[in-house]
Design an enzyme around this catalytic site. Structure first.
Site, PDB file in Angstrom:
ATOM      1  N   LYS A   1       0.991  -1.266  -0.087  1.00 31.03           N
ATOM      2  CA  LYS A   1       0.096   0.082  -0.074  1.00 31.03           C
ATOM      3  C   LYS A   1       0.890   1.368   0.037  1.00 31.03           C
ATOM      4  O   LYS A   1       0.459   2.411  -0.207  1.00 31.03           O
ATOM      5  CB  LYS A   1      -0.921   0.215   1.271  1.00 31.03           C
ATOM      6  CG  LYS A   1      -1.915  -1.080   1.215  1.00 31.03           C
ATOM      7  CD  LYS A   1      -2.984  -0.806   2.292  1.00 31.03           C
ATOM      8  CE  LYS A   1      -2.454  -0.938   3.741  1.00 31.03           C
ATOM      9  NZ  LYS A   1      -2.084  -2.533   4.164  1.00 31.03           N
TER      10      LYS A   1
ATOM     11  N   PHE B   1      12.237  -6.858   3.677  1.00 35.79           N
ATOM     12  CA  PHE B   1      12.990  -7.658   4.275  1.00 35.79           C
ATOM     13  C   PHE B   1      12.294  -8.523   5.403  1.00 35.79           C
ATOM     14  O   PHE B   1      12.242  -9.648   5.652  1.00 35.79           O
ATOM     15  CB  PHE B   1      14.119  -6.687   4.957  1.00 35.79           C
ATOM     16  CG  PHE B   1      14.796  -7.236   6.175  1.00 35.79           C
ATOM     17  CD1 PHE B   1      15.416  -8.607   6.085  1.00 35.79           C
ATOM     18  CD2 PHE B   1      15.000  -6.537   7.398  1.00 35.79           C
ATOM     19  CE1 PHE B   1      16.052  -9.020   7.421  1.00 35.79           C
ATOM     20  CE2 PHE B   1      15.799  -6.994   8.360  1.00 35.79           C
ATOM     21  CZ  PHE B   1      16.208  -8.194   8.676  1.00 35.79           C
TER      22      PHE B   1
ATOM     23  N   ASP C   1       9.118 -13.229   7.629  1.00 33.06           N
ATOM     24  CA  ASP C   1       7.797 -13.417   8.177  1.00 33.06           C
ATOM     25  C   ASP C   1       7.297 -14.509   7.712  1.00 33.06           C
ATOM     26  O   ASP C   1       6.589 -15.509   8.242  1.00 33.06           O
ATOM     27  CB  ASP C   1       7.168 -12.413   8.652  1.00 33.06           C
ATOM     28  CG  ASP C   1       5.806 -12.568   9.313  1.00 33.06           C
ATOM     29  OD1 ASP C   1       5.750 -12.778  10.538  1.00 33.06           O
ATOM     30  OD2 ASP C   1       4.740 -12.393   8.979  1.00 33.06           O
TER      31      ASP C   1
ATOM     32  N   ASP D   1       5.920 -17.920   9.254  1.00 33.07           N
ATOM     33  CA  ASP D   1       4.547 -18.154   9.456  1.00 33.07           C
ATOM     34  C   ASP D   1       3.922 -19.358   8.680  1.00 33.07           C
ATOM     35  O   ASP D   1       2.931 -19.726   8.739  1.00 33.07           O
ATOM     36  CB  ASP D   1       3.598 -16.793   9.393  1.00 33.07           C
ATOM     37  CG  ASP D   1       4.000 -16.009  10.266  1.00 33.07           C
ATOM     38  OD1 ASP D   1       4.368 -16.210  11.496  1.00 33.07           O
ATOM     39  OD2 ASP D   1       3.697 -14.685  10.089  1.00 33.07           O
TER      40      ASP D   1
ATOM     41  N   ARG E   1       0.857 -13.297  -0.341  1.00 30.24           N
ATOM     42  CA  ARG E   1       1.078 -11.971   0.501  1.00 30.24           C
ATOM     43  C   ARG E   1       0.847 -10.920  -0.824  1.00 30.24           C
ATOM     44  O   ARG E   1       1.319 -10.884  -1.833  1.00 30.24           O
ATOM     45  CB  ARG E   1       2.793 -11.848   0.865  1.00 30.24           C
ATOM     46  CG  ARG E   1       3.338 -10.620   0.851  1.00 30.24           C
ATOM     47  CD  ARG E   1       2.914  -9.966   1.970  1.00 30.24           C
ATOM     48  NE  ARG E   1       3.439 -10.848   3.453  1.00 30.24           N
ATOM     49  CZ  ARG E   1       3.312 -10.331   4.647  1.00 30.24           C
ATOM     50  NH1 ARG E   1       2.404  -9.243   4.810  1.00 30.24           N
ATOM     51  NH2 ARG E   1       3.617 -11.041   5.491  1.00 30.24           N
TER      52      ARG E   1
ATOM     53  N   ASP F   1       6.187 -12.778  19.518  1.00 34.22           N
ATOM     54  CA  ASP F   1       5.160 -13.417  18.650  1.00 34.22           C
ATOM     55  C   ASP F   1       5.403 -14.753  18.584  1.00 34.22           C
ATOM     56  O   ASP F   1       4.660 -15.612  18.718  1.00 34.22           O
ATOM     57  CB  ASP F   1       5.036 -12.607  17.411  1.00 34.22           C
ATOM     58  CG  ASP F   1       3.634 -12.770  16.828  1.00 34.22           C
ATOM     59  OD1 ASP F   1       2.856 -13.323  17.307  1.00 34.22           O
ATOM     60  OD2 ASP F   1       3.866 -12.728  15.293  1.00 34.22           O
TER      61      ASP F   1
ATOM     62  N   LYS G   1       6.574  -5.436  17.211  1.00 34.44           N
ATOM     63  CA  LYS G   1       6.597  -5.921  15.899  1.00 34.44           C
ATOM     64  C   LYS G   1       5.947  -5.141  14.687  1.00 34.44           C
ATOM     65  O   LYS G   1       6.456  -5.052  13.638  1.00 34.44           O
ATOM     66  CB  LYS G   1       6.242  -7.241  16.032  1.00 34.44           C
ATOM     67  CG  LYS G   1       4.570  -7.506  15.488  1.00 34.44           C
ATOM     68  CD  LYS G   1       4.405  -9.150  15.315  1.00 34.44           C
ATOM     69  CE  LYS G   1       3.033  -9.008  14.678  1.00 34.44           C
ATOM     70  NZ  LYS G   1       2.624 -10.802  14.309  1.00 34.44           N
TER      71      LYS G   1
ATOM     72  N   PHE H   1      -4.557   1.247  15.809  1.00 35.02           N
ATOM     73  CA  PHE H   1      -4.493   0.871  14.450  1.00 35.02           C
ATOM     74  C   PHE H   1      -4.656  -0.669  14.252  1.00 35.02           C
ATOM     75  O   PHE H   1      -5.529  -1.061  13.443  1.00 35.02           O
ATOM     76  CB  PHE H   1      -3.178   1.362  13.669  1.00 35.02           C
ATOM     77  CG  PHE H   1      -3.057   1.045  12.245  1.00 35.02           C
ATOM     78  CD1 PHE H   1      -3.744   1.950  11.367  1.00 35.02           C
ATOM     79  CD2 PHE H   1      -2.603  -0.166  11.571  1.00 35.02           C
ATOM     80  CE1 PHE H   1      -3.815   1.758   9.971  1.00 35.02           C
ATOM     81  CE2 PHE H   1      -2.599  -0.368  10.410  1.00 35.02           C
ATOM     82  CZ  PHE H   1      -3.212   0.565   9.328  1.00 35.02           C
TER      83      PHE H   1
ATOM     84  N   ASP I   1      -7.663  -2.863  12.961  1.00 36.14           N
ATOM     85  CA  ASP I   1      -7.584  -3.738  11.994  1.00 36.14           C
ATOM     86  C   ASP I   1      -8.308  -5.087  12.400  1.00 36.14           C
ATOM     87  O   ASP I   1      -8.846  -5.749  11.420  1.00 36.14           O
ATOM     88  CB  ASP I   1      -5.884  -4.229  11.675  1.00 36.14           C
ATOM     89  CG  ASP I   1      -5.751  -4.683  10.534  1.00 36.14           C
ATOM     90  OD1 ASP I   1      -5.798  -4.118   9.625  1.00 36.14           O
ATOM     91  OD2 ASP I   1      -5.549  -6.151  10.486  1.00 36.14           O
ATOM     92  N   ASP I   2      -8.338  -5.437  13.540  1.00 36.99           N
ATOM     93  CA  ASP I   2      -8.873  -6.575  14.159  1.00 36.99           C
ATOM     94  C   ASP I   2     -10.402  -6.597  13.633  1.00 36.99           C
ATOM     95  O   ASP I   2     -11.139  -7.500  13.669  1.00 36.99           O
ATOM     96  CB  ASP I   2      -8.560  -7.131  15.136  1.00 36.99           C
ATOM     97  CG  ASP I   2      -6.923  -7.501  15.650  1.00 36.99           C
ATOM     98  OD1 ASP I   2      -6.366  -7.834  14.433  1.00 36.99           O
ATOM     99  OD2 ASP I   2      -6.535  -7.558  16.711  1.00 36.99           O
TER     100      ASP I   2
END
Ligand SMILES: [Mg+2]
Ligand SMILES: [Mg+2]
Ligand SMILES: [Mg+2]
Ligand SMILES: [Mg+2]
Ligand SMILES: [Mg+2]
Ligand SMILES: [Mg+2]
Lengths: 371, 371
Positions: free
Chosen positions: B60, B100, B105, B109, B114, B176, B217, B256, B260-261
């Site tokens: 974005k 990076f 990630d 994960d 993506r 995390d 993070k 934020f 988002d959640d």
């Protein structure tokens, strides 16, 4: 008299390693204490503590200890306690950099053990989290530099040197990784190519590629970096001095790797501390590359049938071909030529900035090594 | 008049994104051309070119574009072409940093896609080589800084800021990753504990831990970094100004993420551009954390039986519990309180160094967002 500069590369004082490890303890405590300022939960701290302990201080530490010895050789006088501490701190930054790369390299290579222990990523509680752990190891380099060198005039140069050498190492890793394993030791790669090139030319192209990989993924950080760090600390600013150092240290690094391949097969296991497995592991070593250039088509067939196979009967057949083409003599000729070449490079130095002596002692130490 | 400073966060000029992408083209060409000095073989160059194209410019770009807009707000005058280019260059360094982290990630994960494409590591020719690729992406940040900011007085500060924010992000990732997935949304974690703590206290402890992860993070590199870069470029030296910025931007980043959640479940799919899957994906979101605090034991049983299950019937049952505990009202209360809190923080600024305006416009832009 804190440090006897003249004998740096050959005579290691009995407590040199011990002193170096003391500096590690100091830096280790410092970076762990520093975590307090990040409110890191307990389990995070424990993880990082174990990560550092498992990956940073257990190597041979040759790279790290070279910074002090070469600094002593450059300034050519007795050193005070602060200088010794700082040079060793830079040495540990080299070791931290290596830890960063090795943790990641072992994942990418699917390696099982490192320095006699299971690789970090193979711990049950770690796995692919080791990727982020490697980033953390890298970050500590710059934390240490900031703590101990922030006020030095060469602080930016230190950072830029670590960035540059990291990048070079990454390019070497990239080429190593995208040179598919089949290409590396597919003894048939000549016959499967669609276009017709003389196999020998193609093979020589491959040897150049292999030299690129060795130089980039190993020689810069193992040979050039420690010396360049000591040069920065000694206040050397002339860019030509750094190019001169590279011109000598990169060929030295390449020779070192060839020697490593040779010793894997012909070194005394009692002396090198392990039994070589390059033939069974299908490794793209200097020996098999030479053999492919020099073998007859019958010998090539034997190599094809036995290289990379897991029994010692197979290994013996490969070794027999090596002997038939007189690989030991070829190695000795290579060693002789390489020694002459580097000797010539050192003698070309004007010797006012970089003492020839420093390189000669370094070179002699490596050329004599049996392990 | 090159840039209209006053409306930075709300009015985006039609060609703002286009200009930003032009700077990318320039930097991309520059770093690829620079590879010439490393004698990198052709296939290495092709690999890096594809790596950058696939991972850097397709986001974005909000983070990256914020550097210019906030710089314009700080200096409060028309900008010349060089300033615009430099601010956007720093913006791209933020995007490169994100690339990076995201490449790595996604491996850790085990993510599939993506930005609407298969993750970089899932390409057949890439796999775990993506680890080294992520290092290469990081290295380019410092190459770009060196090329364009080497002679600036704040060059070292730029480097140290990227190092520091990288480290913070790595600590967030670490927490995390070692907060085991079962812990994160194991709705039974209270009953399986051997020692007796009031479930609610344990749950609140977990919410604090979750806040730590979000802050480290995400918030540092997404909210603080772009603004801090613009502050360095604007010549702001006072450390207090940077602490002030953090005090506002980190809570903003936390809000934020909560938002988002919330939008994942209650946003308009037409507007946010995707259908939320957090409930089916067993995500540790703000909603389920709130629900666990507020539910009855009957409702908890329903959550246990349906959260993280793959049918929309299960999902509906979870959503029904959310509605029973009036989650929308709780969210609105949270949003209101959070808005008030951040408004208060901004009003506490003395406003001589950092324009309150810059934060208010930033905040309003985020608090109004529906996507
Ligand atoms: Mg390896
Ligand atoms: Mg490797
Ligand atoms: Mg070897
Ligand atoms: Mg992820
Ligand atoms: Mg993740
Ligand atoms: Mg989400």
């Amino acid at each position: 008299k804190l440090y006897f500069h003249d004998s740096i590369m050959t005579v290691i004082k009995p407590n040199e390693k011990e002193n170096f490890l003391k500096v590690f303890d100091h830096l280790n405590k410092e970076v762990l204490d520093n975590l307090e300022s990040y409110n890191l939960p307990k389990d995070g701290k424990v993880h990082i503590k174990e990560l550092i302990q498992a990956t940073v201080p257990n190597g041979k530490m040759n790279r790290g200890m070279t910074v002090l010895s070469s600094y002593a050789s450059l300034v050519n006088r007795d050193l005070n306690a602060e200088e010794i501490f700082k040079a060793n701190t830079l040495g540990w930054c080299v070791e931290w950099l290596q830890a960063f790369f090795l943790v990641a390299d072992d994942i990418m290579d699917g390696s099982i053990t490192r320095r006699g222990q299971p690789c970090w990523y193979r711990r049950e509680s770690v796995g692919l989290n080791a990727i982020n752990d490697s980033f953390i190891l890298e970050s500590f380099i710059y934390k240490i530099l900031k703590t101990h060198f922030r006020t030095e005039t060469y602080y930016v140069d230190l950072i830029e040197l670590f960035h540059e050498v990291s990048f070079q190492t990454e390019l070497g890793q990239l080429m190593d990784l995208i040179t598919a394993p089949e290409d590396k030791v597919d003894l048939n790669r000549f016959s499967t190519l669609k276009y017709r090139i003389q196999p020998i030319i193609l093979h020589i192209y491959f040897i150049f590629r292999h030299a690129y990989i060795v130089q980039y993924k190993t020689a810069y950080y193992s040979f050039y970096l420690p010396i360049a760090l000591s040069m920065l600390m000694a206040g050397i600013k002339n860019p030509k001095a750094y190019r001169d150092a590279q011109d000598i240290l990169l060929p030295l690094g390449e020779y070192f790797q060839v020697q490593d391949d040779y010793l894997d097969c012909y070194g005394d296991p009692e002396v090198i501390g392990k039994i070589g497995t390059d033939i069974m592991d299908n490794k793209c070593s200097w020996l098999i590359n030479q053999a492919l250039i020099l073998c007859s088509s019958e010998q090539k067939k034997i190599l094809e049938e036995n290289y990379g196979k897991k029994t010692s009967a197979n290994e013996l057949k490969v070794k027999k071909v090596f002997e038939e083409i007189n690989i030991k003599q070829i190695y000795e000729a290579y060693e002789e030529a390489s020694y002459k070449k580097i000797e010539g490079l050192i003698n070309q130095l004007d010797g006012t900035i970089l003492p020839k002596d420093m390189f000669f002692t370094f070179m002699k130490r490596i050329y004599k090594r049996k392990k």
